[in-house]
Design an enzyme around this catalytic site. Sequence first.
Site, PDB file in Angstrom:
ATOM      1  N   TYR A  23      17.891 -26.493  49.678  1.00 16.88           N
ATOM      2  CA  TYR A  23      16.938 -25.630  48.954  1.00 16.88           C
ATOM      3  C   TYR A  23      17.316 -24.142  49.062  1.00 16.88           C
ATOM      4  O   TYR A  23      17.631 -23.495  48.047  1.00 16.88           O
ATOM      5  CB  TYR A  23      15.546 -25.893  49.526  1.00 16.88           C
ATOM      6  CG  TYR A  23      14.436 -25.003  49.021  1.00 16.88           C
ATOM      7  CD1 TYR A  23      14.329 -24.674  47.670  1.00 16.88           C
ATOM      8  CD2 TYR A  23      13.485 -24.489  49.905  1.00 16.88           C
ATOM      9  CE1 TYR A  23      13.296 -23.863  47.217  1.00 16.88           C
ATOM     10  CE2 TYR A  23      12.455 -23.693  49.458  1.00 16.88           C
ATOM     11  CZ  TYR A  23      12.364 -23.380  48.115  1.00 16.88           C
ATOM     12  OH  TYR A  23      11.339 -22.575  47.673  1.00 16.88           O
ATOM     13  N   LEU A  77      25.397 -33.958  51.631  1.00 18.85           N
ATOM     14  CA  LEU A  77      24.527 -34.518  50.583  1.00 18.85           C
ATOM     15  C   LEU A  77      23.530 -35.542  51.119  1.00 18.85           C
ATOM     16  O   LEU A  77      22.972 -36.320  50.355  1.00 18.85           O
ATOM     17  CB  LEU A  77      25.356 -35.110  49.420  1.00 18.85           C
ATOM     18  CG  LEU A  77      26.253 -34.107  48.688  1.00 18.85           C
ATOM     19  CD1 LEU A  77      27.010 -34.798  47.545  1.00 18.85           C
ATOM     20  CD2 LEU A  77      25.452 -32.929  48.127  1.00 18.85           C
ATOM     21  N   ASP A 107      30.727 -33.637  56.671  1.00 21.80           N
ATOM     22  CA  ASP A 107      29.704 -33.452  57.701  1.00 21.80           C
ATOM     23  C   ASP A 107      30.256 -32.605  58.851  1.00 21.80           C
ATOM     24  O   ASP A 107      31.318 -32.911  59.399  1.00 21.80           O
ATOM     25  CB  ASP A 107      29.293 -34.848  58.214  1.00 21.80           C
ATOM     26  CG  ASP A 107      27.982 -34.812  58.944  1.00 21.80           C
ATOM     27  OD1 ASP A 107      27.846 -34.006  59.886  1.00 21.80           O
ATOM     28  OD2 ASP A 107      27.081 -35.591  58.563  1.00 21.80           O
ATOM     29  N   TYR A 145      12.912 -28.465  66.910  1.00 16.49           N
ATOM     30  CA  TYR A 145      13.550 -27.792  65.765  1.00 16.49           C
ATOM     31  C   TYR A 145      13.776 -26.314  66.082  1.00 16.49           C
ATOM     32  O   TYR A 145      14.895 -25.794  65.987  1.00 16.49           O
ATOM     33  CB  TYR A 145      12.669 -27.953  64.513  1.00 16.49           C
ATOM     34  CG  TYR A 145      13.088 -27.043  63.389  1.00 16.49           C
ATOM     35  CD1 TYR A 145      14.301 -27.228  62.739  1.00 16.49           C
ATOM     36  CD2 TYR A 145      12.280 -25.971  63.003  1.00 16.49           C
ATOM     37  CE1 TYR A 145      14.699 -26.373  61.724  1.00 16.49           C
ATOM     38  CE2 TYR A 145      12.663 -25.122  61.994  1.00 16.49           C
ATOM     39  CZ  TYR A 145      13.876 -25.319  61.352  1.00 16.49           C
ATOM     40  OH  TYR A 145      14.265 -24.454  60.363  1.00 16.49           O
ATOM     41  N   LYS A 148      17.398 -24.076  66.942  1.00 13.80           N
ATOM     42  CA  LYS A 148      17.788 -22.845  66.237  1.00 13.80           C
ATOM     43  C   LYS A 148      17.972 -21.700  67.234  1.00 13.80           C
ATOM     44  O   LYS A 148      18.907 -20.906  67.127  1.00 13.80           O
ATOM     45  CB  LYS A 148      16.732 -22.489  65.184  1.00 13.80           C
ATOM     46  CG  LYS A 148      16.696 -23.448  64.001  1.00 13.80           C
ATOM     47  CD  LYS A 148      17.896 -23.223  63.092  1.00 13.80           C
ATOM     48  CE  LYS A 148      17.886 -24.111  61.876  1.00 13.80           C
ATOM     49  NZ  LYS A 148      18.972 -23.833  60.935  1.00 13.80           N
ATOM     50  N   ARG A 159      -0.161 -18.400  56.932  1.00  7.63           N
ATOM     51  CA  ARG A 159       1.304 -18.310  56.913  1.00  7.63           C
ATOM     52  C   ARG A 159       1.754 -17.174  55.996  1.00  7.63           C
ATOM     53  O   ARG A 159       1.021 -16.736  55.104  1.00  7.63           O
ATOM     54  CB  ARG A 159       1.918 -19.625  56.389  1.00  7.63           C
ATOM     55  CG  ARG A 159       1.722 -20.818  57.315  1.00  7.63           C
ATOM     56  CD  ARG A 159       2.581 -20.692  58.559  1.00  7.63           C
ATOM     57  NE  ARG A 159       2.434 -21.836  59.456  1.00  7.63           N
ATOM     58  CZ  ARG A 159       1.492 -21.949  60.394  1.00  7.63           C
ATOM     59  NH1 ARG A 159       0.605 -20.993  60.555  1.00  7.63           N
ATOM     60  NH2 ARG A 159       1.453 -22.999  61.178  1.00  7.63           N
TER      61      ARG A 159
HETATM   62  N1  UFG Z   1      -0.332 -27.954  55.533  1.00  2.00           N
HETATM   63  C1  UFG Z   1      -1.500 -28.595  55.188  1.00  2.00           C
HETATM   64  N2  UFG Z   1      -1.393 -29.750  54.465  1.00  2.00           N
HETATM   65  C2  UFG Z   1      -0.191 -30.296  54.101  1.00  2.00           C
HETATM   66  C3  UFG Z   1       0.990 -29.605  54.465  1.00  2.00           C
HETATM   67  C4  UFG Z   1       0.886 -28.436  55.187  1.00  2.00           C
HETATM   68  O1  UFG Z   1      -2.601 -28.169  55.509  1.00  2.00           O
HETATM   69  O2  UFG Z   1      -0.188 -31.354  53.475  1.00  2.00           O
HETATM   70  C5  UFG Z   1      -0.440 -26.694  56.288  1.00  2.00           C
HETATM   71  C6  UFG Z   1       0.304 -26.739  57.612  1.00  2.00           C
HETATM   72  O3  UFG Z   1      -0.498 -27.274  58.605  1.00  2.00           O
HETATM   73  C7  UFG Z   1       0.624 -25.253  57.806  1.00  2.00           C
HETATM   74  C8  UFG Z   1       0.794 -24.707  56.372  1.00  2.00           C
HETATM   75  O4  UFG Z   1       0.153 -25.682  55.531  1.00  2.00           O
HETATM   76  O5  UFG Z   1      -0.457 -24.616  58.399  1.00  2.00           O
HETATM   77  C9  UFG Z   1       2.226 -24.565  55.956  1.00  2.00           C
HETATM   78  O6  UFG Z   1       2.891 -25.809  56.252  1.00  2.00           O
HETATM   79  P1  UFG Z   1       4.391 -26.113  55.801  1.00  2.00           P
HETATM   80  O7  UFG Z   1       4.692 -27.496  56.274  1.00  2.00           O
HETATM   81  O8  UFG Z   1       4.560 -25.810  54.353  1.00  2.00           O
HETATM   82  O9  UFG Z   1       5.244 -25.029  56.583  1.00  2.00           O
HETATM   83  P2  UFG Z   1       5.294 -24.725  58.148  1.00  2.00           P
HETATM   84  O10 UFG Z   1       4.601 -23.416  58.349  1.00  2.00           O
HETATM   85  O11 UFG Z   1       4.846 -25.849  58.981  1.00  2.00           O
HETATM   86  O12 UFG Z   1       6.849 -24.679  58.371  1.00  2.00           O
HETATM   87  C10 UFG Z   1       7.663 -23.626  57.962  1.00  2.00           C
HETATM   88  C11 UFG Z   1       9.056 -24.161  57.689  1.00  2.00           C
HETATM   89  C12 UFG Z   1       9.660 -24.718  58.957  1.00  2.00           C
HETATM   90  C13 UFG Z   1       9.604 -23.676  60.035  1.00  2.00           C
HETATM   91  C14 UFG Z   1       8.212 -23.154  60.192  1.00  2.00           C
HETATM   92  C15 UFG Z   1       8.196 -22.018  61.158  1.00  2.00           C
HETATM   93  O13 UFG Z   1       9.009 -25.148  56.712  1.00  2.00           O
HETATM   94  O14 UFG Z   1      10.987 -25.096  58.729  1.00  2.00           O
HETATM   95  O15 UFG Z   1       7.700 -22.673  58.963  1.00  2.00           O
HETATM   96  O16 UFG Z   1       6.973 -21.982  61.775  1.00  2.00           O
HETATM   97  F1  UFG Z   1      10.000 -24.172  61.206  1.00  2.00           F
END
Ligand code: UFG
Length: 328
Positions: free
Chosen positions: A11, A33, A50, A140, A144, A220
Amino acid sequence: MAVLVTGGAGYIGSHTVAELIDKNEEVIVVDNLEKGHREAVIGGKLIVGDLRDSEFIKDVFNKNSIEAVIHFAAYIEVGESVGNPLKYYNNNVIATLNLLTAMKEAGVNKIVFSSTAATYGEPENIPILETDKTLPTNPYGETKLTVEKALNWCDKAYGTKYAVLRYFNACGAHKSGKIGEDHNPESHLIPLIIQVAMGKRDYISIFGNDYNTPDGTCVRDYIHVSDLAQAHCLALEKLRRGNDSQTYNLGNGKGFSVREVIDVVRKVTGCKIEAVDAPRRPGDPAVLVASSEKIKNELGWAPEAADLEMIVESAWNWHKQHPKGYSK
Ligand code: UFG
């Protein structure tokens, strides 16, 4: 000489390849891939392989003239990493050590590294500064951070210059409408809400409504993927100017709650989107918002799509045109 982009079919990688091609850079993409999509690589040369195969990556450096590396290839699912940490250490750490070894042997000393807000864990301050404590709450983020530390030692020992970019929540899609977000399985908030708008799921679950935030849901910092891509190009330029290694946050400095994001998607799509309260998701900090002043001041990074509505519009545009993602 070429810029090697690992994970360039993924992405954020594919959007960065698009920016590099726009800037007339010579690009080589290495991607296995497993998660990436061949169709997402809109320019440059794709080599399928890979990084866990150390001979493979050495061969890539032997056979190509590579000037610098932008390293995305990694597993990215926080939840999965908790259940299967070795899978994450193997791909995110060991494979990166293979890459760094191949770079060292080939005399390549510039790398932009894809890191994450997950390196901070539960933040001590909002907005989060690069100098704040790093204490990941999941494997994760830990993998990193481990690579970040390895880079620091490689800089001291071999002069490997790096730019570490710690992303907050990447979202949106390329303005051309040709590339966008297609994870399988999808776990990210905005594409999941869009799936509800498209009738592919009945409702969006809100993970937790009792956080210490204004509406009880997690907050966020959402950042457009093309603004992230732009930051990689700026970081590469900085390394070319021979500057020191640095670590930068990348976010817009503005927090949105899960409920606010759902409302923005409702407004952009004009669809009624059902939301259902659900239990908290383990490992989710209540609030993650970046200070990105450092990258703005030092590299002149200026996001073009800082507005969440614009970001969601670009994502909506991609999903409408690609209802089955890259598979159609
Ligand atoms: N959320 C929901 N419902 C869903 C999916 C997500 O309420 O179905 C909430 C999560 O709990 C979170 C927010 O929406 O509070 C954002 O969730 P995401 O999964 O979209 O993203 P994250 O903040 O969990 O994760 C992102 C990146 C990760 C990284 C992280 C750093 O995708 O790779 O930020 O904190 F590690």
